[in-house]
Design a protein around this motif. Sequence first.
Motif, PDB file in Angstrom:
ATOM      1  N   GLN A   1       0.843  -1.192   0.000  1.00  0.00           N
ATOM      2  CA  GLN A   1       0.000   0.000   0.000  1.00  0.00           C
ATOM      3  C   GLN A   1       0.880   1.245   0.000  1.00  0.00           C
ATOM      4  O   GLN A   1       2.039   1.203   0.424  1.00  0.00           O
ATOM      5  CB  GLN A   1      -0.901   0.038   1.242  1.00  0.00           C
ATOM      6  CG  GLN A   1      -1.986  -1.006   1.297  1.00  0.00           C
ATOM      7  CD  GLN A   1      -2.810  -0.904   2.576  1.00  0.00           C
ATOM      8  OE1 GLN A   1      -2.483  -0.133   3.488  1.00  0.00           O
ATOM      9  NE2 GLN A   1      -3.877  -1.676   2.637  1.00  0.00           N
ATOM     10  N   VAL A   2       0.308   2.349  -0.463  1.00  0.00           N
ATOM     11  CA  VAL A   2       0.965   3.650  -0.351  1.00  0.00           C
ATOM     12  C   VAL A   2       0.377   4.348   0.864  1.00  0.00           C
ATOM     13  O   VAL A   2      -0.829   4.614   0.917  1.00  0.00           O
ATOM     14  CB  VAL A   2       0.766   4.488  -1.620  1.00  0.00           C
ATOM     15  CG1 VAL A   2       1.426   5.858  -1.466  1.00  0.00           C
ATOM     16  CG2 VAL A   2       1.332   3.759  -2.835  1.00  0.00           C
ATOM     17  N   ASN A   3       1.231   4.616   1.856  1.00  0.00           N
ATOM     18  CA  ASN A   3       0.779   5.197   3.122  1.00  0.00           C
ATOM     19  C   ASN A   3       1.608   6.409   3.498  1.00  0.00           C
ATOM     20  O   ASN A   3       2.742   6.589   3.031  1.00  0.00           O
ATOM     21  CB  ASN A   3       0.899   4.147   4.246  1.00  0.00           C
ATOM     22  CG  ASN A   3      -0.072   2.999   4.078  1.00  0.00           C
ATOM     23  OD1 ASN A   3      -1.230   3.199   3.746  1.00  0.00           O
ATOM     24  ND2 ASN A   3       0.396   1.782   4.300  1.00  0.00           N
ATOM     25  N   GLU A   4       1.030   7.240   4.354  1.00  0.00           N
ATOM     26  CA  GLU A   4       1.787   8.342   4.945  1.00  0.00           C
ATOM     27  C   GLU A   4       2.803   7.773   5.931  1.00  0.00           C
ATOM     28  O   GLU A   4       2.498   6.883   6.724  1.00  0.00           O
ATOM     29  CB  GLU A   4       0.845   9.291   5.693  1.00  0.00           C
ATOM     30  CG  GLU A   4      -0.082  10.105   4.798  1.00  0.00           C
ATOM     31  CD  GLU A   4       0.616  11.287   4.151  1.00  0.00           C
ATOM     32  OE1 GLU A   4       1.716  11.658   4.629  1.00  0.00           O
ATOM     33  OE2 GLU A   4       0.071  11.836   3.176  1.00  0.00           O
ATOM     34  N   ILE A   5       4.028   8.270   5.860  1.00  0.00           N
ATOM     35  CA  ILE A   5       5.054   7.910   6.837  1.00  0.00           C
ATOM     36  C   ILE A   5       5.718   9.194   7.311  1.00  0.00           C
ATOM     37  O   ILE A   5       5.567  10.248   6.684  1.00  0.00           O
ATOM     38  CB  ILE A   5       6.107   6.949   6.252  1.00  0.00           C
ATOM     39  CG1 ILE A   5       6.915   7.642   5.139  1.00  0.00           C
ATOM     40  CG2 ILE A   5       5.467   5.665   5.728  1.00  0.00           C
ATOM     41  CD1 ILE A   5       8.168   6.875   4.722  1.00  0.00           C
ATOM     42  N   PRO A   6       6.452   9.160   8.420  1.00  0.00           N
ATOM     43  CA  PRO A   6       7.105  10.378   8.902  1.00  0.00           C
ATOM     44  C   PRO A   6       8.127  10.912   7.905  1.00  0.00           C
ATOM     45  O   PRO A   6       8.781  10.155   7.189  1.00  0.00           O
ATOM     46  CB  PRO A   6       7.782   9.926  10.199  1.00  0.00           C
ATOM     47  CG  PRO A   6       7.019   8.716  10.631  1.00  0.00           C
ATOM     48  CD  PRO A   6       6.604   8.035   9.369  1.00  0.00           C
ATOM     49  N   PHE A   7       8.260  12.230   7.877  1.00  0.00           N
ATOM     50  CA  PHE A   7       9.329  12.840   7.085  1.00  0.00           C
ATOM     51  C   PHE A   7      10.663  12.413   7.691  1.00  0.00           C
ATOM     52  O   PHE A   7      10.808  12.338   8.912  1.00  0.00           O
ATOM     53  CB  PHE A   7       9.200  14.364   7.111  1.00  0.00           C
ATOM     54  CG  PHE A   7      10.058  15.055   6.108  1.00  0.00           C
ATOM     55  CD1 PHE A   7       9.626  15.217   4.800  1.00  0.00           C
ATOM     56  CD2 PHE A   7      11.312  15.542   6.461  1.00  0.00           C
ATOM     57  CE1 PHE A   7      10.429  15.859   3.851  1.00  0.00           C
ATOM     58  CE2 PHE A   7      12.112  16.179   5.531  1.00  0.00           C
ATOM     59  CZ  PHE A   7      11.671  16.342   4.217  1.00  0.00           C
ATOM     60  N   PRO A   8      11.648  12.077   6.869  1.00  0.00           N
ATOM     61  CA  PRO A   8      12.901  11.553   7.434  1.00  0.00           C
ATOM     62  C   PRO A   8      13.646  12.561   8.290  1.00  0.00           C
ATOM     63  O   PRO A   8      13.600  13.774   8.056  1.00  0.00           O
ATOM     64  CB  PRO A   8      13.709  11.170   6.188  1.00  0.00           C
ATOM     65  CG  PRO A   8      13.092  11.920   5.066  1.00  0.00           C
ATOM     66  CD  PRO A   8      11.655  12.085   5.399  1.00  0.00           C
TER      67      PRO A   8
ATOM     68  N   ALA B   1      12.473   0.017 -19.290  1.00  0.00           N
ATOM     69  CA  ALA B   1      12.092   0.903 -18.183  1.00  0.00           C
ATOM     70  C   ALA B   1      10.715   1.504 -18.444  1.00  0.00           C
ATOM     71  O   ALA B   1      10.455   2.055 -19.517  1.00  0.00           O
ATOM     72  CB  ALA B   1      13.130   2.004 -18.014  1.00  0.00           C
ATOM     73  N   THR B   2       9.848   1.400 -17.440  1.00  0.00           N
ATOM     74  CA  THR B   2       8.455   1.833 -17.563  1.00  0.00           C
ATOM     75  C   THR B   2       8.109   2.710 -16.371  1.00  0.00           C
ATOM     76  O   THR B   2       8.156   2.262 -15.225  1.00  0.00           O
ATOM     77  CB  THR B   2       7.519   0.606 -17.613  1.00  0.00           C
ATOM     78  OG1 THR B   2       7.910  -0.241 -18.705  1.00  0.00           O
ATOM     79  CG2 THR B   2       6.076   1.028 -17.774  1.00  0.00           C
ATOM     80  N   VAL B   3       7.762   3.967 -16.631  1.00  0.00           N
ATOM     81  CA  VAL B   3       7.541   4.934 -15.560  1.00  0.00           C
ATOM     82  C   VAL B   3       6.113   4.847 -15.040  1.00  0.00           C
ATOM     83  O   VAL B   3       5.149   4.785 -15.816  1.00  0.00           O
ATOM     84  CB  VAL B   3       7.818   6.367 -16.064  1.00  0.00           C
ATOM     85  CG1 VAL B   3       7.567   7.389 -14.959  1.00  0.00           C
ATOM     86  CG2 VAL B   3       9.245   6.477 -16.579  1.00  0.00           C
ATOM     87  N   ILE B   4       5.978   4.821 -13.698  1.00  0.00           N
ATOM     88  CA  ILE B   4       4.675   4.853 -13.046  1.00  0.00           C
ATOM     89  C   ILE B   4       4.725   5.858 -11.899  1.00  0.00           C
ATOM     90  O   ILE B   4       5.794   6.239 -11.437  1.00  0.00           O
ATOM     91  CB  ILE B   4       4.261   3.459 -12.505  1.00  0.00           C
ATOM     92  CG1 ILE B   4       5.295   2.943 -11.494  1.00  0.00           C
ATOM     93  CG2 ILE B   4       4.070   2.468 -13.652  1.00  0.00           C
ATOM     94  CD1 ILE B   4       4.898   1.631 -10.820  1.00  0.00           C
ATOM     95  N   SER B   5       3.554   6.276 -11.451  1.00  0.00           N
ATOM     96  CA  SER B   5       3.484   7.181 -10.302  1.00  0.00           C
ATOM     97  C   SER B   5       3.581   6.378  -9.012  1.00  0.00           C
ATOM     98  O   SER B   5       3.468   5.150  -9.005  1.00  0.00           O
ATOM     99  CB  SER B   5       2.176   7.968 -10.329  1.00  0.00           C
ATOM    100  OG  SER B   5       1.077   7.089 -10.061  1.00  0.00           O
ATOM    101  N   LEU B   6       3.752   7.088  -7.905  1.00  0.00           N
ATOM    102  CA  LEU B   6       3.794   6.417  -6.605  1.00  0.00           C
ATOM    103  C   LEU B   6       2.478   5.695  -6.336  1.00  0.00           C
ATOM    104  O   LEU B   6       2.463   4.560  -5.837  1.00  0.00           O
ATOM    105  CB  LEU B   6       4.083   7.445  -5.506  1.00  0.00           C
ATOM    106  CG  LEU B   6       4.358   6.891  -4.103  1.00  0.00           C
ATOM    107  CD1 LEU B   6       5.636   6.066  -4.086  1.00  0.00           C
ATOM    108  CD2 LEU B   6       4.469   8.043  -3.093  1.00  0.00           C
ATOM    109  N   ASP B   7       1.364   6.319  -6.685  1.00  0.00           N
ATOM    110  CA  ASP B   7       0.057   5.688  -6.449  1.00  0.00           C
ATOM    111  C   ASP B   7      -0.148   4.441  -7.299  1.00  0.00           C
ATOM    112  O   ASP B   7      -0.964   3.586  -6.961  1.00  0.00           O
ATOM    113  CB  ASP B   7      -1.069   6.687  -6.727  1.00  0.00           C
ATOM    114  CG  ASP B   7      -1.157   7.767  -5.657  1.00  0.00           C
ATOM    115  OD1 ASP B   7      -0.953   7.441  -4.476  1.00  0.00           O
ATOM    116  OD2 ASP B   7      -1.395   8.941  -6.006  1.00  0.00           O
ATOM    117  N   GLU B   8       0.595   4.337  -8.412  1.00  0.00           N
ATOM    118  CA  GLU B   8       0.481   3.162  -9.269  1.00  0.00           C
ATOM    119  C   GLU B   8       1.403   2.024  -8.842  1.00  0.00           C
ATOM    120  O   GLU B   8       1.402   0.955  -9.465  1.00  0.00           O
ATOM    121  CB  GLU B   8       0.794   3.547 -10.714  1.00  0.00           C
ATOM    122  CG  GLU B   8      -0.247   4.461 -11.359  1.00  0.00           C
ATOM    123  CD  GLU B   8       0.197   4.994 -12.697  1.00  0.00           C
ATOM    124  OE1 GLU B   8      -0.635   5.002 -13.629  1.00  0.00           O
ATOM    125  OE2 GLU B   8       1.375   5.415 -12.824  1.00  0.00           O
TER     126      GLU B   8
END
Length: 405
Positions: free
Chosen positions: A16-23, A372-379
Amino acid sequence: MASNRAVTYVGPGEVQVNEIPFPKLELVNGPGVHPANIGRKCEHGAILKVVTTNICGSDQHMVRGRTTAPEGLVLGHEITGEIVELGRDVEFLSVGDVCSVPFNIACGRCRNCKIGQTGICLNVNPDRPGSAYGYVDMGGWVGGQAEYVMVPYADFNLLKFPDRDQALEKILDLTMLSDIFPTGYHGAVTAGVRPGSTVYIAGAGPVGLAAAVGAQLLGAAAVIVADMNPSRLEQARSFGCETVDVSQGDPAEQIEQILGVPEVDCAVDAVGFEARGHGDHAGHEAPATVLNSLMDITAAGGGIGIPGLYVTDDPGGVDDAARKGALSLSLGTGWAKSLSFATGQCPVMKYHRELMHAILRDRARIAQAVNATVISLDEAPAGYAEFDSGASKKFVIDPHGLISA
């Protein structure tokens, strides 16, 4: 402070794509972080805005549930990024630099790092030598399939690109420097590929295809890539490789049809511990198949490079031995033929600067070779699923839309 989202492991077959703390310039508690690493200060580090981050076959091993990866682990060890913050102790880099991040995390101070063995750094993982971002049992350094990531020992680890505009123009090639291009090249080097060699590469996934490009750079006369996936074999042929379909039977017979003899000078295992059988057994997992077949088809005195991943804990292994990383190898064959074997993480820094120049001077088109195939983070979740189905693509995640822009 900017937000941060990342690809996290949820459980077998699911990310899943989730919120995580800023490093932060500190290793904080989280999924997979070794207790001894919690609170570790990193004033020698840098925070990067991720330009590209790739999905790797090694990630897929975890996502399939074939390791002890904990739920919530932030994935991603193939990272290219722009520096947005520097620790107090960083001397030779600047905010705005675009850099490649070797997947090996290395301190630059221990005896192994000092001799170039950065894949087995002694100071970054309390459990064992060697570490990587976003990987199980590697110390818990947060992965880079994210919007932002922290890189420790930045002066030592980061490879700065000479020109920002040129780097962004060639970013789909340069993103492969973090792992698969050096790893595949390392497989070819350690196998002993040299001008005029004949080389057999087991596996036409991205690392196998990168090994093929590496073998071509090293001057191999014939590069034979083996797989059982027709689209991956077609991809290998697209840049001049010969191919073997192991679902059709013994590789030696097909090699003989290509070379006139049933053996090669050297070989590369780009498959690893989830290997499947050949011929009639092609649908069944048989983790020692590739290594045993490589010993059979490699000429006496030859070498076998093994960049394919092998693990010590495989909960999904086919038997008790495989679950502990113990395989039924015909070591007697290797001994009788005086074969050499090279295993372990690729020490990326040994190769990445030279391979960068090969890319910048149009001597290597690695992005084209691996599709190489570009996708977004949500993809990214869909990308994981498609890659797992055998798609002949190397998925490049573009978290900030910089490539499309």
